[in-house]
Write a protein that holds these residues in place. Structure first.
Motif, PDB file in Angstrom:
ATOM      1  N   GLY A  16      -1.017   0.640  16.317  1.00 41.97           N
ATOM      2  CA  GLY A  16      -2.273  -0.296  16.714  1.00 41.97           C
ATOM      3  C   GLY A  16      -1.545  -1.128  17.927  1.00 41.97           C
ATOM      4  O   GLY A  16      -0.568  -1.643  17.596  1.00 41.97           O
ATOM      5  N   ASP A  26      -6.983  -1.623  10.041  1.00 38.22           N
ATOM      6  CA  ASP A  26      -7.017  -1.620  11.717  1.00 38.22           C
ATOM      7  C   ASP A  26      -8.221  -1.552  12.276  1.00 38.22           C
ATOM      8  O   ASP A  26      -8.922  -2.534  13.021  1.00 38.22           O
ATOM      9  N   ASN A  29       1.255  -3.309  16.250  1.00 39.00           N
ATOM     10  CA  ASN A  29       1.036  -3.557  14.589  1.00 39.00           C
ATOM     11  C   ASN A  29       2.304  -3.161  13.691  1.00 39.00           C
ATOM     12  O   ASN A  29       2.443  -2.069  13.680  1.00 39.00           O
ATOM     13  N   LYS A  53       7.322   8.142   8.965  1.00 36.55           N
ATOM     14  CA  LYS A  53       6.660   9.368   8.700  1.00 36.55           C
ATOM     15  C   LYS A  53       7.310  10.580   8.424  1.00 36.55           C
ATOM     16  O   LYS A  53       6.531  11.457   7.853  1.00 36.55           O
ATOM     17  N   HIS A  63      -9.418   4.386  -0.687  1.00 35.51           N
ATOM     18  CA  HIS A  63     -10.498   3.550  -0.167  1.00 35.51           C
ATOM     19  C   HIS A  63     -10.162   3.171   1.283  1.00 35.51           C
ATOM     20  O   HIS A  63     -10.716   2.216   1.872  1.00 35.51           O
ATOM     21  N   GLY A  64      -9.081   3.472   1.741  1.00 42.68           N
ATOM     22  CA  GLY A  64      -8.579   2.993   3.117  1.00 42.68           C
ATOM     23  C   GLY A  64      -7.812   1.874   2.860  1.00 42.68           C
ATOM     24  O   GLY A  64      -7.809   1.330   1.797  1.00 42.68           O
ATOM     25  N   LYS A  90      -1.691  12.050   1.464  1.00 40.63           N
ATOM     26  CA  LYS A  90      -1.054  11.497   2.529  1.00 40.63           C
ATOM     27  C   LYS A  90       0.296  12.085   2.592  1.00 40.63           C
ATOM     28  O   LYS A  90       0.847  12.480   1.959  1.00 40.63           O
ATOM     29  N   MET A 136       1.040  -1.055   0.145  1.00 46.78           N
ATOM     30  CA  MET A 136       0.066   0.270  -0.111  1.00 46.78           C
ATOM     31  C   MET A 136       0.823   1.295   0.224  1.00 46.78           C
ATOM     32  O   MET A 136       1.750   1.309   0.828  1.00 46.78           O
ATOM     33  N   ASN A 145       2.588  -2.276   4.473  1.00 44.56           N
ATOM     34  CA  ASN A 145       2.590  -0.931   4.421  1.00 44.56           C
ATOM     35  C   ASN A 145       3.883  -0.250   3.748  1.00 44.56           C
ATOM     36  O   ASN A 145       4.955  -1.038   4.124  1.00 44.56           O
ATOM     37  N   GLU A 174      -6.506   0.671  17.887  1.00 45.01           N
ATOM     38  CA  GLU A 174      -5.871   1.737  16.932  1.00 45.01           C
ATOM     39  C   GLU A 174      -5.368   2.768  17.749  1.00 45.01           C
ATOM     40  O   GLU A 174      -6.110   3.571  18.309  1.00 45.01           O
ATOM     41  N   LYS A 175      -3.914   3.282  17.948  1.00 48.68           N
ATOM     42  CA  LYS A 175      -3.655   4.343  18.563  1.00 48.68           C
ATOM     43  C   LYS A 175      -4.423   4.809  19.824  1.00 48.68           C
ATOM     44  O   LYS A 175      -5.119   5.865  19.738  1.00 48.68           O
ATOM     45  N   ILE A 218      -0.546  -0.581  -4.637  1.00 51.82           N
ATOM     46  CA  ILE A 218      -1.797  -0.011  -4.590  1.00 51.82           C
ATOM     47  C   ILE A 218      -1.662   1.369  -4.104  1.00 51.82           C
ATOM     48  O   ILE A 218      -1.215   1.541  -2.999  1.00 51.82           O
ATOM     49  N   GLU A 251      -5.923   3.601  -7.476  1.00 52.26           N
ATOM     50  CA  GLU A 251      -7.248   3.851  -6.981  1.00 52.26           C
ATOM     51  C   GLU A 251      -7.680   5.393  -7.351  1.00 52.26           C
ATOM     52  O   GLU A 251      -7.079   6.237  -7.477  1.00 52.26           O
ATOM     53  N   GLN A 280       9.004   3.137  11.799  1.00 53.42           N
ATOM     54  CA  GLN A 280       7.908   3.694  11.008  1.00 53.42           C
ATOM     55  C   GLN A 280       8.589   4.935  10.167  1.00 53.42           C
ATOM     56  O   GLN A 280       9.237   5.499  10.829  1.00 53.42           O
ATOM     57  N   TYR A 292      -7.106  -5.792  19.962  1.00 51.59           N
ATOM     58  CA  TYR A 292      -6.624  -4.704  19.043  1.00 51.59           C
ATOM     59  C   TYR A 292      -7.215  -3.375  19.178  1.00 51.59           C
ATOM     60  O   TYR A 292      -8.421  -3.248  19.176  1.00 51.59           O
TER      61      TYR A 292
END
Ligand code: GDD
Length: 409
Positions: free
Chosen positions: A152, A230, A179, A256, A88-89, A13, A7, A113, A168-169, A56, A84, A254, A166
């Protein structure tokens, strides 16, 4: 057969990656001299019976055309970019291309990811996933309790490795196991995503005919085809013997922010030391610069024999490093010129920038602080004898006097 999906997101983003993402899609930003997405792609190559790799995202098609054709040739695995029309998430994006992904009739689908840096232990995950016999297996890692809330957080059964819980944040601490954004699924994942979409459209219909609205305020604005892996899949399916975890003891980060890209570049360079040492600069020969530690130099870059480079330095195509220059912990992008006796430490120097003689471009080396490394955007000129410390400089600026702790717009 196995298919891998990475992804890559899209231009809306990755905003924390500015100013570097103004020029290039974040997944193509170089870490250790290779595009960010190259690292997960080459890890996929180690998966047995791999048929296809799909990227994607919702970037323009043309941004990835060149890259996917060159990497397909290099690795001899077909790599395709699927675009896409809108986000779409993380699960919705996968579902959107289910027919395409199922063309190879895969028994397993990896989902990665693109903005994570790790050793991607994919063959081991696949083995574990087959043993567990569930619908999905998630790569997890233990992090410090203070940093866990950026990810997550999850709880797994210590014996069976089943995912029990589980979130998320979360705002309050749940667990220091998180995760990693790397998964392997059986094709049943598509029905799980479809179920979420169906429930959501049922709820939307119900809202239209009743005053049910107040019961589901959080989901009110989400379109039915927008599904997050998630929150919408992992959280509700935890504790149902469908999802399992595989814990890595290796490195994981990660990516970012630009600061983290510098840290991850170091991690990948040190991985190259073991996996492909010939990619690293050796510094052998009387005409070569002095090389310290892990350094990548693109074959087209020109580095003067009296320059001293490393550790953790990546120098991209057509860069020119002058006599007596000193480079430590930095990413030098394409077509940069670093003139005689300039010093660059804990910094990213953008495409076509130029650093004058006896100048100094430096960060304090705190990868997580906002101004912890110095970043020069594209085509920034630092004139001779100018000192730039802990700054972010936007593209096309000329600095003719010294600056410290500033964002130069
Ligand atoms: N194609 C596409 N379409 N990709 C997307 C979309 C979308 O609509 N939305 C997100 N992505 C991609 C991003 O580019 C990224 O690679 C990945 O999906 C996850 O992004 P986010 O959904 O924004 O989540 P995150 O990165 O903040 O957190 C996720 O990853 C962490 C690990 O890095 C979560 O899964 C966390 O739980 C996890 O710890």
């Amino acid at each position: 057969r196995v298919v891998a999906v990475i992804m890559v997101g899209g231009p809306t983003k990755g905003t924390r990656f500015r100013p570097l993402s103004l020029n290039i899609p974040k997944p193509l930003f170089p870490l250790a001299g290779q595009p960010m997405v190259h690292h997960p792609i080459s890890a996929c190559k180690r998966i047995p019976n791999l048929a296809q790799i799909y990227l994607i995202g919702f970037y323009e098609e043309r941004e990835f055309t060149l890259y996917v054709s060159s990497i397909s040739n290099e690795l001899r695995v077909p790599v395709r970019y699927l675009r896409e029309d809108k986000p779409h998430g993380s699960a919705g994006g996968l579902y959107n291309f289910r027919d395409r992904i199922m063309e190879d009739n895969p028994s397993h689908i990896f989902l990665l990811n693109c903005d994570v840096c790790c050793s991607f232990p994919l063959p081991d995950m696949l083995e574990a996933h087959k043993r567990y016999g569930g619908m999905g297996t998630i790569l997890v890692i233990k992090v410090s309790a203070e940093s866990a809330n950026q990810f997550g957080e999850l709880v797994a059964d210590p014996i069976t490795n089943e995912l029990l819980h589980y979130t998320e944040k979360p705002e309050t601490f749940v667990s220091d196991r998180i995760n990693c954004g790397v998964y392997v699924f059986s094709p049943d994942i598509f029905s799980a995503i479809q179920d979420v979409s169906i429930q959501r459209s049922d709820r939307a219909n119900l809202r239209r005919v009743s005053s049910f609205e107040a019961l589901q305020p959080a989901n009110k604005t989400l379109p039915t085809d927008f599904v997050r892996l998630d929150q919408d899949i992992l959280s509700p399916l935890a504790g149902k013997k469908l999802l399992y975890t595989y814990e890595t003891l290796d490195f994981w980060e990660q990516i970012k922010t630009p600061g983290m890209s510098l840290k991850c570049s170091a991690l990948y360079l040190s991985q190259f030391r073991y996996s492909s040492p010939d990619v690293l600069a050796s510094g052998d020969g009387t005409k070569s610069a002095t090389i310290i530690g892990d350094v990548y130099i693109h074959p087209s870059a020109k580095v003067h024999a009296t320059a001293k480079i490393g550790p953790n330095v990546s120098i991209s195509a057509n860069a020119h490093i002058g006599a007596g220059a000193r480079l430590i912990s930095c990413i030098i992008l394409d077509d940069v010129e670093i003139k005689e006796n300039a010093v660059v430490i804990h910094a990213i120097v953008g495409w076509k920038s130029s650093i004058g003689k006896w100048s100094r471009v430096q960060g304090q080396g705190d990868y997580t602080a906002k101004l912890g490394i110095t970043i020069l955007g594209e085509a920034v000129t630092v004139e001779d004898e100018v000192v730039v410390i802990n700054c972010i400089v936007l593209p096309n600026k000329t600095l003719n006097m010294s600056v410290q702790e500033e964002i130069i717009l």
